[in-house]
Design an enzyme around this catalytic site. Structure first.
Site, short mmCIF file in Angstrom:
data_model
loop_
_atom_site.label_atom_id
_atom_site.label_comp_id
_atom_site.label_asym_id
_atom_site.label_seq_id
_atom_site.Cartn_x
_atom_site.Cartn_y
_atom_site.Cartn_z
N THR A 134 0.82 -1.22 0.00
CA THR A 134 0.00 0.00 0.00
C THR A 134 0.85 1.27 0.00
O THR A 134 1.89 1.34 0.66
CB THR A 134 -0.92 -0.03 1.24
OG1 THR A 134 -1.75 -1.19 1.13
CG2 THR A 134 -1.81 1.20 1.31
N SER A 140 -6.81 0.53 -2.60
CA SER A 140 -7.61 -0.48 -3.30
C SER A 140 -7.08 -0.72 -4.71
O SER A 140 -7.11 -1.84 -5.22
CB SER A 140 -9.07 -0.02 -3.39
OG SER A 140 -9.65 0.00 -2.10
N PHE A 164 0.65 2.50 5.86
CA PHE A 164 -0.18 1.49 6.56
C PHE A 164 0.48 0.12 6.53
O PHE A 164 -0.19 -0.90 6.28
CB PHE A 164 -1.58 1.39 5.93
CG PHE A 164 -2.39 2.65 5.99
CD1 PHE A 164 -2.22 3.57 7.03
CD2 PHE A 164 -3.35 2.92 5.04
CE1 PHE A 164 -2.98 4.73 7.10
CE2 PHE A 164 -4.12 4.08 5.09
CZ PHE A 164 -3.92 4.99 6.12
N ASP A 249 -4.77 -13.71 -1.98
CA ASP A 249 -5.71 -14.85 -2.04
C ASP A 249 -5.46 -15.82 -0.88
O ASP A 249 -6.38 -16.45 -0.39
CB ASP A 249 -5.56 -15.59 -3.37
CG ASP A 249 -6.19 -14.82 -4.53
OD1 ASP A 249 -6.95 -13.87 -4.28
OD2 ASP A 249 -5.90 -15.18 -5.69
N GLY A 350 -24.60 -0.36 29.39
CA GLY A 350 -23.62 0.71 29.67
C GLY A 350 -22.24 0.15 30.00
O GLY A 350 -21.21 0.77 29.67
N GLU A 373 -6.29 -5.69 3.98
CA GLU A 373 -6.15 -6.75 2.95
C GLU A 373 -7.32 -6.72 1.97
O GLU A 373 -7.83 -7.75 1.55
CB GLU A 373 -5.93 -8.10 3.61
CG GLU A 373 -4.57 -8.11 4.29
CD GLU A 373 -4.09 -9.46 4.74
OE1 GLU A 373 -4.38 -10.44 4.05
OE2 GLU A 373 -3.44 -9.51 5.78
N GLY A 374 -7.72 -5.51 1.66
CA GLY A 374 -8.84 -5.30 0.75
C GLY A 374 -10.10 -5.00 1.52
O GLY A 374 -10.51 -5.77 2.39
N1 COS Z 1 -6.12 -13.46 -7.58
C1 COS Z 1 -5.46 -13.80 -8.71
N2 COS Z 1 -5.44 -13.02 -9.79
C2 COS Z 1 -6.14 -11.88 -9.75
C3 COS Z 1 -6.85 -11.47 -8.63
C4 COS Z 1 -6.84 -12.31 -7.51
N3 COS Z 1 -7.48 -12.01 -6.38
N4 COS Z 1 -7.45 -10.28 -8.88
C5 COS Z 1 -7.11 -9.95 -10.15
N5 COS Z 1 -6.31 -10.92 -10.66
C6 COS Z 1 -5.73 -10.96 -12.01
C7 COS Z 1 -6.83 -10.93 -13.06
O1 COS Z 1 -7.29 -12.23 -13.35
C8 COS Z 1 -6.11 -10.32 -14.23
O2 COS Z 1 -5.32 -11.30 -14.86
P1 COS Z 1 -5.18 -11.34 -16.48
O3 COS Z 1 -4.47 -10.05 -16.83
O4 COS Z 1 -4.37 -12.56 -16.72
O5 COS Z 1 -6.56 -11.39 -17.02
C9 COS Z 1 -5.15 -9.33 -13.57
O6 COS Z 1 -4.95 -9.80 -12.23
C10 COS Z 1 -5.69 -7.91 -13.53
O7 COS Z 1 -6.97 -7.98 -12.95
P2 COS Z 1 -7.95 -6.73 -12.87
O8 COS Z 1 -8.06 -6.11 -14.24
O9 COS Z 1 -9.19 -7.17 -12.20
O10 COS Z 1 -7.10 -5.75 -11.96
P3 COS Z 1 -7.48 -4.33 -11.33
O11 COS Z 1 -6.32 -3.44 -11.50
O12 COS Z 1 -8.82 -3.90 -11.82
O13 COS Z 1 -7.57 -4.63 -9.75
C11 COS Z 1 -8.34 -5.63 -7.72
C12 COS Z 1 -8.15 -5.76 -9.24
C13 COS Z 1 -9.20 -4.44 -7.37
C14 COS Z 1 -9.04 -6.92 -7.32
C15 COS Z 1 -6.96 -5.51 -7.03
O14 COS Z 1 -6.35 -4.29 -7.33
C16 COS Z 1 -7.04 -5.67 -5.54
O15 COS Z 1 -7.07 -6.79 -5.02
N6 COS Z 1 -7.08 -4.53 -4.80
C17 COS Z 1 -7.07 -4.56 -3.35
C18 COS Z 1 -5.68 -4.46 -2.86
C19 COS Z 1 -5.59 -4.76 -1.42
O16 COS Z 1 -6.11 -5.74 -0.93
N7 COS Z 1 -4.89 -3.87 -0.71
C20 COS Z 1 -4.63 -4.06 0.67
C21 COS Z 1 -3.17 -4.30 0.78
S1 COS Z 1 -2.67 -5.31 2.08
S2 COS Z 1 -3.23 -4.48 3.74
#
Ligand code: COS
Length: 392
Positions: A134, A140, A164, A249, A350, A373-374
């Site tokens: 982050t 996000s 963070f 994941d 209370g 973590e999202g």
């Molecule tokens: N697991 C595996 N692959 C993933 C995935 C996941 N959870 N989410 C996206 N992908 C893959 C997609 O399948 C895609 O792959 P291809 O290019 O092969 O098709 C690629 O990553 C891009 O996916 P997408 O276009 O959906 O990406 P975005 O930039 O729109 O972002 C989100 C996707 C919003 C899901 C991602 O940015 C995210 O998880 N954000 C939250 C981050 C977070 O948790 N921050 C906290 C940090 S730790 S405290």
């Protein structure tokens, strides 16, 4: 994967080892951690002795392969451990949660040489790990990272800041995500690095004052030309976004486990109170409105736990729908923890609102499980994308 895959037949049953670990850790947490939880929350200081306690019990070794001094536990076992610690003290459960999170990039994409170099110290708990994804402008939207890593001979020079970062001020090893090729397609721009600290050019610029998990330092980090050997790059250049997603994941179930543990802790406290507190001449638990709340809290906590255990089983079995399972269990458990702890405060009346009882702390701690973590909104987005697929 588009549509809801049929994996309903894949069940689980806790092994004897998992049941033993659960019971042992519940007793350990009740005896050694729960009595400290209020003080940890009040002082807001990281507790070295609890880190040592968890290390001595091999709890911090759970996520690491046996070949490198770890226990080689599966995801469900790790989550059972997190749940039991969180039931007593959410802050303390972060010691294991973040050790696993910070090490996951190496576990998933690191070389044997890197694992041999870092895992023994991480498994023994001598060194802590942290996950530095982050940034102020990239929360996000993880792909929007601006921290740069520029190749210079046999090293990369990292410049930028991270925000963070749980345990960022006390970790010896940071998994840092940085931009290596700004001109590459959006999801091929990032790379991941194992950064050993302290290092020249690295500093901690700020510690946050937080609503909950107060004994767990959350740091802002500055990288001002930090040199990192090429040998510390995790995976290939451009693999960073994929490594971050694969890590999340497998780490989101850990947050779900925290949430289930916090909810169970609040339910246990509220039930005990409802058994002994008398109003209108009888135990408040015998009033149907209070009894109904307790029943809902129990059902909600158990539903979240069962989804978490099922998700761990699916993920460990290599489900092609790992992202969906992971997001679903965090979504459901985080919301359950928030609702159950809020109701626990209500059961206490209370008394629930003052520091003398643990439920106000649990309510504050529960909130973070809906955020980190999202956010819950991101979990919904991940689940919806697995249902709908991409537009044509
Ligand atoms: N697991 C595996 N692959 C993933 C995935 C996941 N959870 N989410 C996206 N992908 C893959 C997609 O399948 C895609 O792959 P291809 O290019 O092969 O098709 C690629 O990553 C891009 O996916 P997408 O276009 O959906 O990406 P975005 O930039 O729109 O972002 C989100 C996707 C919003 C899901 C991602 O940015 C995210 O998880 N954000 C939250 C981050 C977070 O948790 N921050 C906290 C940090 S730790 S405290």
């Amino acid at each position: 994967m588009v549509g809801v895959p049929d994996t309903t037949t894949l069940g689980y049953r806790l092994t004897e080892e998992q049941e033993f670990l659960r019971d042992t850790l519940r007793d350990l947490a009740d005896e050694k951690i729960a009595p400290r939880a209020a003080e940890i929350d009040r002082t807001g200081e990281f507790q070295e002795d609890i880190r040592r306690l968890l290390a001595a019990q091999d709890v911090l070794a759970l996520p690491f392969p046996e070949a490198y001094g770890g226990v080689g536990a599966d995801l469900l076992t790790i989550c059972i451990a997190i749940e039991q610690i969180a039931r007593a003290c959410a802050t303390s459960s972060l010691i294991l949660t973040v050790q696993a999170l910070g090490s996951l990039p190496l576990l998933l994409a690191g070389s044997d040489e890197q694992k041999a170099r870092f895992f023994p110290d991480l498994a023994s708990g001598q060194m802590l790990a942290a996950f530095a994804l982050t940034e102020p402008e990239a929360g996000s939207d993880a792909a929007a990272i601006r921290t740069r890593a520029v190749r210079d001979g046999d090293a990369y020079v990292i410049t930028g800041s991270k925000r963070f970062i749980t345990h960022g001020s006390i970790a010896g090893l940071l998994s840092v995500f940085a931009l290596t090729d700004p001109d590459a397609p959006r999801h091929r721009r990032l790379s991941c690095f194992a950064v050993e600290v302290p290092a020249e050019g690295f500093s901690v610029s700020r510690l946050e004052h937080k609503m909950g998990i107060r004994g767990s330092p959350t740091a802002e980090l500055q990288f001002d030309g930090v040199r990192v050997p090429v040998a510390n790059r995790i995976g290939e250049e451009g693999d960073g976004f994929r490594i971050a997603m694969d890590t999340l994941d497998r780490s989101r179930p850990g947050v779900a486990a925290q949430a289930v543990g916090i909810a169970q802790g609040a339910l246990d406290a509220a039930t005990a109170y409802a058994r002994q507190r008398k109003q209108f001449g009888e135990r408040i638990g015998d009033h149907q409105l209070v009894a109904g709340m307790l029943a809902d809290m129990d059902a909600r906590t158990e539903a979240a736990r069962q989804l978490l255990y099922k998700a761990c089983t699916e993920i460990e079995a290599g489900s092609p729908d790992t992202a969906r399972w992971s997001a679903m269990c965090k979504l459901v458990a985080g919301d359950a923890a928030m609702a159950v702890t809020t109701d626990a405060v209500q059961v206490f009346g209370g008394y629930g609102y003052i520091e003398e009882f643990p439920v106000e702390r649990m309510m504050r701690d529960a909130k973070i499980t809906q955020l980190y973590e999202g956010t819950q909104q991101i979990q919904r987005l991940v689940i919806a994308r697995s249902l709908l697929g991409r537009p044509d």
